[in-house]
Design an enzyme around this catalytic site. Structure first.
Site: not given
Ligand code: PLP
Length: 395
Positions: A71, A198, A324
């Site tokens: 993502g 993702s 954290c």
């Molecule tokens: N965008 C949102 C809203 C997310 O919750 C996350 C991951 O927690 C990401 C982007 C990033 O995705 P990835 O972990 O596949 O890089």
């Protein structure tokens, strides 16, 4: 001790069906999808199929689906690709509650000379659409807004936002990483130009993502290399994960309505059970427009990290809003943007459920929490102050 996994916005269990379709690619099906021979070529055909499954889940054309590594890559590539393709436009609009994959990237771009407007939210985590409208300028290159917030689950009115952005002919990017599998996505009839997904939030593995790019949108690739992904992302395809993601998308669509209502019922039971048995808790975010699987609860006057550690002793996995990992113990940027008071923001816990959670798991959590919270409050100076203030006000 069995694990009770209530941290599905962090990552999800790979579905058995997804794993099953992936395994052959770690065994006999090890060819390169770009090869001329039949042995490799058969992978190419499976990737075509996975692209169709993914596109069907989004109601999009398969040619609009680009497979990425995660993502975060999709978010970065969406914004960067639009900026590269429109070099005269130097202004970006996003929000203060985005995931770091957008937020930190926009902060990085600001240091590179771009102007960025970070839209605020109200106490329920909602955007002000007039503020959005006023922020748009002739030199706005892109508007990037998340579909649903990973910490609170608050859903933004994406189609309304899209109409405002499209009226100004500005490319519109949506981070839908938390929305997929929880909200139906119909891109053909939407105002969204680019959308990030993702795999690991959807019961597919980590290391696979999607960037949807609407046909006709001017966008420049980031990874320049071979001809893979129609010259939009060089690099030998992650065939196993692509095939797994295709299957995960199929499963998500097939069971969406049923899953959403089952998961929402469990989430609501968890939330009401906690509220009934623990004093001084508050649910953060707009409860009317919220993901069905997420609840963000502040246990006032104690530290979220301490709650997590004690939950962990019961095998219960959840997540706190504090950053954290940075070592700062700063409360979450999302709760800060919402103006959640310090003593509540520090004690916030996110529970995020999935299709694999059960009634008995939820009852276990409701059963153990009062004792955990009571123990921590007994040693909290903030709780002591609160009780003293209450006693004083009663006279
Ligand atoms: N965008 C949102 C809203 C997310 O919750 C996350 C991951 O927690 C990401 C982007 C990033 O995705 P990835 O972990 O596949 O890089």
């Amino acid at each position: 001790m069995t694990t009770i996994y209530l941290d599905n916005n962090a990552t999800t269990q790979v579905a058995a069906d997804v794993l099953a379709v992936m395994l052959p690619y770690f065994g006999n099906l090890y060819g390169n999808p770009s090869s001329m021979h039949t042995f490799g070529g058969q992978l190419g055909k499976r990737i075509v199929r996975a692209r169709e499954q993914t596109a069907a889940c989004l109601d999009a054309d398969p040619a609009e689906v680009l497979f990425t590594s995660c993502g975060s890559e999709s978010d970065n590539a969406a914004i960067r690709g639009i900026l590269e393709a429109n070099p005269d436009k130097r202004h970006i609009v996003t929000t203060r509650v985005e995931h770091p994959a957008v937020l930190n990237f926009c902060q990085f771009l600001r240091k590179r000379g771009y102007e960025v407007t970070f839209l605020g939210v109200d106490s329920l985590g909602r955007l002000d659409l007039d503020e959005l409208r006023d922020s748009l300028r002739p030199d706005t290159a892109i508007v990037s807004v998340m579909y649903a917030n990973n910490e609170t689950g608050v859903i933004f009115p994406i189609e309304e936002i899209g109409q405002i952005v499209k009226a100004r002919e500005i490319p519109f990017h949506v981070d839908a990483v938390q929305a997929i599998g929880k909200i139906p996505l119909r891109l053909r009839s939407s105002a969204i130009d680019l959308l990030s997904l993702s795999g690991h939030k959807l019961h597919a593995p980590k290391g696979i993502g999607v960037l949807y790019i609407r046909k006709g949108v001017r966008w420049t690739p980031f990874i320049i290399g071979g001809h893979q992904e129609r010259n939009r992302r060089g690099g030998t395809e992650n065939a196993a994960s692509i095939v797994g993601l295709g299957r995960a998308c199929e499963l998500a669509v097939a069971n969406l309505a049923e899953e959403v209502s089952r998961v929402a019922r469990l989430r609501d039971r968890l939330e009401s059970g906690i509220i009934a048995s623990v004093p001084n808790v508050r649910v953060n975010g707009d409860q009317e427009h919220r993901l069905p699987n997420t609840t963000n609860i502040s246990f006032e006057y104690i530290e979220g990290e301490a709650i997590l550690l004690l939950l962990d002793q019961h095998g219960i996995c959840a997540s706190s809003g504090s950053a954290c990992t940075s070592g700062s113990l700063e409360p979450s940027h999302v709760l800060r943007a919402m103006g959640v008071p310090f003593t509540a923001a520090h004690g916030s816990i996110r529970f995020s459920l999935s299709r694999y959670n059960t009634d008995s798991e939820v009852e276990t959590v409701i059963g153990v929490l009062p004792e955990i919270i009571g123990r921590l409050r007994a040693i909290s100076p903030f709780w002591k102050d609160f009780l003293e203030q209450q006693a004083a006000s009663r006279g």
